[in-house]
Design a protein around this motif. Sequence first.
Motif, short mmCIF file in Angstrom:
data_model
loop_
_atom_site.label_atom_id
_atom_site.label_comp_id
_atom_site.label_asym_id
_atom_site.label_seq_id
_atom_site.Cartn_x
_atom_site.Cartn_y
_atom_site.Cartn_z
N THR A 134 0.80 -1.22 0.00
CA THR A 134 0.00 0.00 0.00
C THR A 134 0.83 1.27 0.00
O THR A 134 0.31 2.35 -0.28
CB THR A 134 -0.96 0.02 1.20
N ASP A 135 2.13 1.17 0.28
CA ASP A 135 3.00 2.36 0.22
C ASP A 135 3.58 2.54 -1.18
O ASP A 135 4.44 3.40 -1.40
CB ASP A 135 4.10 2.29 1.27
N GLY A 136 3.14 1.73 -2.15
CA GLY A 136 3.60 1.85 -3.53
C GLY A 136 4.80 1.00 -3.87
O GLY A 136 5.20 0.91 -5.03
N SER A 137 5.37 0.34 -2.88
CA SER A 137 6.54 -0.51 -3.13
C SER A 137 6.11 -1.92 -3.48
O SER A 137 4.93 -2.26 -3.45
CB SER A 137 7.45 -0.52 -1.89
N ALA A 138 7.08 -2.74 -3.84
CA ALA A 138 6.88 -4.17 -4.02
C ALA A 138 7.73 -4.85 -2.95
O ALA A 138 8.92 -4.57 -2.84
CB ALA A 138 7.28 -4.61 -5.41
N ALA A 164 2.48 -1.23 5.97
CA ALA A 164 1.85 -1.52 4.68
C ALA A 164 1.03 -2.81 4.72
O ALA A 164 1.37 -3.76 5.43
CB ALA A 164 2.93 -1.64 3.60
N LEU A 165 -0.03 -2.81 3.95
CA LEU A 165 -0.77 -4.03 3.66
C LEU A 165 -0.28 -4.53 2.31
O LEU A 165 0.04 -3.73 1.42
CB LEU A 165 -2.27 -3.76 3.60
N LEU A 166 -0.21 -5.83 2.15
CA LEU A 166 0.27 -6.46 0.92
C LEU A 166 -0.88 -7.14 0.21
O LEU A 166 -1.77 -7.71 0.84
CB LEU A 166 1.36 -7.49 1.24
N SER A 167 -0.85 -7.10 -1.10
CA SER A 167 -1.88 -7.73 -1.92
C SER A 167 -1.33 -8.97 -2.62
O SER A 167 -0.31 -8.91 -3.29
CB SER A 167 -2.40 -6.74 -2.98
N ASP A 168 -2.05 -10.08 -2.44
CA ASP A 168 -1.75 -11.31 -3.17
C ASP A 168 -2.96 -11.66 -4.04
O ASP A 168 -3.46 -12.78 -4.03
CB ASP A 168 -1.41 -12.44 -2.20
#
Length: 193
Positions: A42-46, A129-133
């Motif tokens: 969610t912070d735009g990073s990977a 951050a939250l991560l998306s899978d």
Amino acid sequence: MSGPSVHELQNVDWSRLARPEDDGAAGHLRGATVAEIALAATDGSAVSLASLTGRTVLYIYPMTAKPGVALPDGWDDIPGARGCTPQSCAFRDHHADLLHAGAAQVFGLSTQTPDDQREAANRLHLPFALLSDADLRFATAMGLPSMTVADSVLLRRMTLIIFDGRVEHVFYPVWPPDRNAAEVLEWLKVHRT
């Protein structure tokens, strides 16, 4: 500005909801090498969890409800489904304590889209951050326990402690969700490195 407190969200009567049982579906995770997969944050990073050093707290949850959008039919009858917002708020409220107790970083993860994750992180004022899978690449590679609800694959609630790319500890099943961050904090205090 802060989001809703855990106390404001504790009007949930957990005893009236379907409690998850340990079905053994996460038994293979302890000691597993973390898959080298970049996840949208969610912070735009990977973020590749396999590449992080130190202890990472990764709490995994089915989905965070969006204001004005109904949850799937029968949501409260699915063991362990309810409680994503209280769990995230508890990790938010304990974030500084978790870092002080030895966590190098904290993340939440679900199969929701990066946009949905960003909305939740902003609305709940999460300091991590939250991560998306959303494409299920990480879930599939790790063999994470999942469920299909309303034609969507969602992850079962659990928390992984990852140390230098390997799963060190697994909290599964997690119940009630609003107490998970405190349980993780106590574990970190006992297992300081």
